[in-house]
Scaffold this active site. Structure first.
Site, PDB file in Angstrom:
ATOM      1  N   GLY A  46       0.833  -1.194   0.000  1.00 42.32           N
ATOM      2  CA  GLY A  46       0.000   0.000   0.000  1.00 42.32           C
ATOM      3  C   GLY A  46       0.869   1.245   0.000  1.00 42.32           C
ATOM      4  O   GLY A  46       2.035   1.199   0.414  1.00 42.32           O
ATOM      5  N   GLN A  51       3.204   9.984   1.137  1.00 51.15           N
ATOM      6  CA  GLN A  51       4.503   9.307   1.193  1.00 51.15           C
ATOM      7  C   GLN A  51       5.373   9.609  -0.025  1.00 51.15           C
ATOM      8  O   GLN A  51       6.562   9.297  -0.033  1.00 51.15           O
ATOM      9  CB  GLN A  51       4.318   7.789   1.293  1.00 51.15           C
ATOM     10  CG  GLN A  51       3.690   7.331   2.596  1.00 51.15           C
ATOM     11  CD  GLN A  51       3.546   5.826   2.625  1.00 51.15           C
ATOM     12  OE1 GLN A  51       2.543   5.296   2.186  1.00 51.15           O
ATOM     13  NE2 GLN A  51       4.559   5.135   3.107  1.00 51.15           N
ATOM     14  N   CYS A  94       6.329  -0.168   7.168  1.00 54.27           N
ATOM     15  CA  CYS A  94       5.918   0.980   6.371  1.00 54.27           C
ATOM     16  C   CYS A  94       7.100   1.442   5.526  1.00 54.27           C
ATOM     17  O   CYS A  94       8.226   1.529   6.022  1.00 54.27           O
ATOM     18  CB  CYS A  94       5.465   2.103   7.298  1.00 54.27           C
ATOM     19  SG  CYS A  94       5.025   3.622   6.442  1.00 54.27           S
ATOM     20  N   LEU A  95       6.846   1.763   4.277  1.00 54.60           N
ATOM     21  CA  LEU A  95       7.919   2.220   3.385  1.00 54.60           C
ATOM     22  C   LEU A  95       8.526   3.536   3.881  1.00 54.60           C
ATOM     23  O   LEU A  95       9.668   3.845   3.562  1.00 54.60           O
ATOM     24  CB  LEU A  95       7.385   2.387   1.957  1.00 54.60           C
ATOM     25  CG  LEU A  95       6.900   1.094   1.283  1.00 54.60           C
ATOM     26  CD1 LEU A  95       6.268   1.412  -0.059  1.00 54.60           C
ATOM     27  CD2 LEU A  95       8.028   0.096   1.133  1.00 54.60           C
ATOM     28  N   HIS A 136      -3.931   1.282   7.879  1.00 57.62           N
ATOM     29  CA  HIS A 136      -2.568   1.846   7.848  1.00 57.62           C
ATOM     30  C   HIS A 136      -2.476   3.013   6.858  1.00 57.62           C
ATOM     31  O   HIS A 136      -1.951   4.077   7.186  1.00 57.62           O
ATOM     32  CB  HIS A 136      -1.589   0.727   7.478  1.00 57.62           C
ATOM     33  CG  HIS A 136      -0.158   1.160   7.362  1.00 57.62           C
ATOM     34  ND1 HIS A 136       0.837   0.697   8.189  1.00 57.62           N
ATOM     35  CD2 HIS A 136       0.450   2.019   6.498  1.00 57.62           C
ATOM     36  CE1 HIS A 136       1.997   1.272   7.855  1.00 57.62           C
ATOM     37  NE2 HIS A 136       1.792   2.061   6.820  1.00 57.62           N
ATOM     38  N   GLU A 137      -3.002   2.803   5.663  1.00 62.15           N
ATOM     39  CA  GLU A 137      -2.893   3.846   4.629  1.00 62.15           C
ATOM     40  C   GLU A 137      -3.753   5.057   4.951  1.00 62.15           C
ATOM     41  O   GLU A 137      -3.352   6.196   4.709  1.00 62.15           O
ATOM     42  CB  GLU A 137      -3.261   3.286   3.251  1.00 62.15           C
ATOM     43  CG  GLU A 137      -2.368   2.145   2.745  1.00 62.15           C
ATOM     44  CD  GLU A 137      -0.878   2.418   2.870  1.00 62.15           C
ATOM     45  OE1 GLU A 137      -0.456   3.589   2.727  1.00 62.15           O
ATOM     46  OE2 GLU A 137      -0.125   1.467   3.147  1.00 62.15           O
ATOM     47  N   HIS A 140      -2.102   7.301   7.285  1.00 58.24           N
ATOM     48  CA  HIS A 140      -1.153   8.211   6.624  1.00 58.24           C
ATOM     49  C   HIS A 140      -1.834   9.509   6.203  1.00 58.24           C
ATOM     50  O   HIS A 140      -1.253  10.588   6.299  1.00 58.24           O
ATOM     51  CB  HIS A 140      -0.575   7.564   5.355  1.00 58.24           C
ATOM     52  CG  HIS A 140       0.627   6.708   5.598  1.00 58.24           C
ATOM     53  ND1 HIS A 140       1.792   7.199   6.134  1.00 58.24           N
ATOM     54  CD2 HIS A 140       0.857   5.393   5.357  1.00 58.24           C
ATOM     55  CE1 HIS A 140       2.684   6.217   6.217  1.00 58.24           C
ATOM     56  NE2 HIS A 140       2.145   5.107   5.753  1.00 58.24           N
TER      57      HIS A 140
HETATM   58 NI    NI Z   1       2.980   3.223   5.584  1.00 55.37          NI
END
Ligand code: NI
Length: 169
Positions: A46, A51, A94-95, A136-137, A140
């Protein structure tokens, strides 16, 4: 293919709440395509627009990205309208939070409403991995990282590690 740079913690931009998309135009379509490419290359399941440095309310996700056929989905201006139950998201990552994973308490089920990339209303009733990805997304989009949802002790451990790494640079 355009791979976008991923903004990482502790960049304050990630804390910024995002703005709703009002007009799904060509630049938004291009952003979505680039976000999907970036997610697959990373690789991740995701990605939120914030991000990649865009403070707009857009997420892309694919809960089974290892399949040959790429079938990501898009949610524009998503909102969680209902949550139910509790689950432990094990080893969440998480990226934007590289080299760190932790268990996170999440809701077991989430009902999410938003728009698809063509602007049509989309409602997803998610359980399992998809429910966790969406929570999670969407976090963000509200300036929340998964490390904001773990114990202060574990979070400080990661913060100290990042500080050390930044000093070395
Ligand atoms: Ni993330």
């Amino acid at each position: 293919m355009t791979i976008l740079d991923i903004v990482t913690y502790p960049e304050p931009f990630l804390k910024q709440p995002t703005k709703p998309v009002e007009n799904i135009d060509g630049s938004i379509q291009e952003l979505i395509t680039n976000m999907a490419d970036t997610m697959y290359v990373a690789p991740g399941v995701g990605l939120a627009a914030i991000q990649v440095g865009v403070d707009k309310s857009i997420i892309v996700f694919d809960e089974s990205p290892d399949k040959e056929k790429r079938a990501y989905r898009v949610l524009i201006n998503p909102e969680i309208v209902e949550m139910e139950g509790e689950t432990l998201s094990e080893n969440e990552g998480c990226l934007s939070v590289p080299d760190f994973r932790a268990d996170v308490k999440r809701s077991a089920l989430a009902i999410v409403e938003g728009l698809d990339r063509d602007g049509n209303p989309l409602k997803i009733e998610a359980g399992g991995v998809l429910s966790i990805i969406l929570q999670h997304e969407i976090d963000h989009l509200n300036g929340i990282l998964f490390i904001d949802r773990i114990s202060a002790l574990k979070r400080d451990l990661y913060k100290r590690r990042v500080k050390k790494a930044l000093k070395k640079k």
